[in-house]
Design an enzyme around this catalytic site. Structure first.
Site, PDB file in Angstrom:
ATOM      1  N   SER A  10      -1.912  39.691   7.168  1.00 47.36           N
ATOM      2  CA  SER A  10      -2.245  38.835   8.294  1.00 47.36           C
ATOM      3  C   SER A  10      -2.204  39.092   9.629  1.00 47.36           C
ATOM      4  O   SER A  10      -2.682  40.263  10.144  1.00 47.36           O
ATOM      5  CB  SER A  10      -1.570  37.504   7.722  1.00 47.36           C
ATOM      6  OG  SER A  10      -2.015  36.377   8.284  1.00 47.36           O
ATOM      7  N   ASP A  63     -10.887  32.828   1.613  1.00 44.44           N
ATOM      8  CA  ASP A  63      -9.595  32.851   2.748  1.00 44.44           C
ATOM      9  C   ASP A  63     -10.289  32.086   3.703  1.00 44.44           C
ATOM     10  O   ASP A  63     -11.101  32.359   4.697  1.00 44.44           O
ATOM     11  CB  ASP A  63      -9.607  34.229   2.950  1.00 44.44           C
ATOM     12  CG  ASP A  63      -8.386  34.605   4.232  1.00 44.44           C
ATOM     13  OD1 ASP A  63      -8.097  33.374   4.641  1.00 44.44           O
ATOM     14  OD2 ASP A  63      -7.733  35.692   3.835  1.00 44.44           O
ATOM     15  N   HIS A 121      -5.908  33.162   1.619  1.00 42.85           N
ATOM     16  CA  HIS A 121      -5.168  34.228   2.379  1.00 42.85           C
ATOM     17  C   HIS A 121      -4.117  34.784   1.962  1.00 42.85           C
ATOM     18  O   HIS A 121      -3.523  35.737   2.481  1.00 42.85           O
ATOM     19  CB  HIS A 121      -5.049  33.222   3.711  1.00 42.85           C
ATOM     20  CG  HIS A 121      -4.830  34.073   4.866  1.00 42.85           C
ATOM     21  ND1 HIS A 121      -5.566  35.069   5.372  1.00 42.85           N
ATOM     22  CD2 HIS A 121      -3.418  34.338   5.738  1.00 42.85           C
ATOM     23  CE1 HIS A 121      -4.909  35.618   6.607  1.00 42.85           C
ATOM     24  NE2 HIS A 121      -3.848  35.039   6.631  1.00 42.85           N
TER      25      HIS A 121
HETATM   26  C1  MLT Z   1      -3.407  35.590  13.339  1.00 39.02           C
HETATM   27  O1  MLT Z   1      -2.942  34.828  14.422  1.00 39.02           O
HETATM   28  O2  MLT Z   1      -2.885  36.769  13.653  1.00 39.02           O
HETATM   29  C2  MLT Z   1      -4.277  35.173  12.444  1.00 39.02           C
HETATM   30  O3  MLT Z   1      -4.688  33.945  12.680  1.00 39.02           O
HETATM   31  C3  MLT Z   1      -3.555  35.338  11.164  1.00 39.02           C
HETATM   32  C4  MLT Z   1      -2.100  34.632  10.951  1.00 39.02           C
HETATM   33  O4  MLT Z   1      -1.135  35.036  11.558  1.00 39.02           O
HETATM   34  O5  MLT Z   1      -2.291  33.280  10.692  1.00 39.02           O
END
Ligand code: MLT
Length: 200
Positions: free
Chosen positions: A102, A152, A183
Site C-alpha cells: 500500500s 480493491d 485492498h
Molecule cells: C497512499 O496514500 O499511499 C495510498 O492511498 C494507500 C494508503 O496508504 O492508503
C-alpha cells in the site's frame, strides 16, 4: 530513519527493503520477508511522516491524492537512507529488492519512477501509479511483481494495469498478479510473490 536490519545467512542473496502500509511499522512485514527468502538480509524501515499518529512514507492531501512535493523529497530521503544503511550494515547497495504494501508499495514504485538503479527488483502489494507527470528512467533489467485485488476500493484496476504498462515501457520486466479480494494483503498473493521470486 527508524529501521530494523537483519543480516541474512547468505551474502549472495538480496537485501529486502521492507516498507509498511499506512498506520503500520517496521515490524509488520518481517514475516513476509522471511517467508519469501529466509536467507536474505532485511532492511525494514518506518515511514517518517505521521498522519494523526499513523506512520506513512509521504504526506497525502486526501485518500489517494498525494502531496507530490513531499513524495519527491521523501523518495530522495529514502534513497539516500538505503545508501547510508548499506555502508553502515555492509550490504550490497546494488542488490536491493523492495517489498512494499500500500503506502510502502507506492514509495517503492516512486523509487522506480525516479532512479534507474535504486532497486534491482520490487514486490509491490496493492500499489498505485505514484506520479503520472514524470518521465521514467531506464529500468532495463529491473524485475517487478505487482499484486492487485479485483475489488480493491483504494486501487481501481487501471491503477495496476497503468503501473504495469508504465514500468514495462521503461524496460522493466513486470508480472501483474490478481486476487479476487480488496485492498488487504492476502496469503495467496504472498505465495504468488514467493513463486515469482523463486524463479528469478
Ligand atoms: C497512499 O496514500 O499511499 C495510498 O492511498 C494507500 C494508503 O496508504 O492508503
Amino acid at each position: 530513519m527508524k529501521h530494523i536490519f537483519q543480516q541474512g545467512s547468505n551474502p549472495s542473496k538480496p537485501t529486502f527493503l521492507v516498507l509498511h502500509g499506512t498506520g503500520g511499522n517496521e515490524h509488520d512485514l518481517l514475516p513476509i520477508a522471511s517467508h519469501i527468502d529466509p536467507e536474505a538480509s532485511v532492511l525494514s524501515v518506518r515511514g517518517n511522516v505521521s498522519e494523526n499518529g499513523m506512520p506513512r512514507f509521504f504526506k497525502r492531501l486526501s485518500e489517494g491524492v498525494f502531496d507530490m512535493e513531499d513524495l519527491k523529497a521523501r523518495t530522495e530521503e529514502l534513497n539516500q537512507f538505503i545508501a547510508t544503511a548499506a555502508e553502515e550494515h555492509g550490504f550490497d547497495r546494488s542488490n536491493v529488492i523492495a517489498i512494499g504494501y500500500s503506502n510502502g508499495a507506492n514509495i517503492a514504485a516512486n523509487l522506480l519512477f525516479t532512479y534507474s538503479d535504486a532497486l534491482k527488483g520490487a514486490i509491490l502489494h496493492h500499489p498505485m501509479v505514484p506520479n503520472r507527470e514524470t518521465q521514467l528512467p531506464d529500468l532495463s533489467g529491473v524485475q517487478v511483481f505487482i499484486a492487485a485485488g479485483t475489488n480493491d476500493p483504494i486501487c481501481p484496476a487501471e491503477e495496476s494495469t497503468d503501473l504495469e504498462g508504465l514500468l514495462q515501457n521503461a524496460g522493466a520486466a513486470v508480472k501483474l498478479h490478481w486476487e479476487n479480494y480488496g485492498h488487504q494483503l492476502t496469503m495467496p498473493e504472498v505465495e504468488a510473490a514467493k513463486a515469482w521470486y523463486d524463479q528469478l
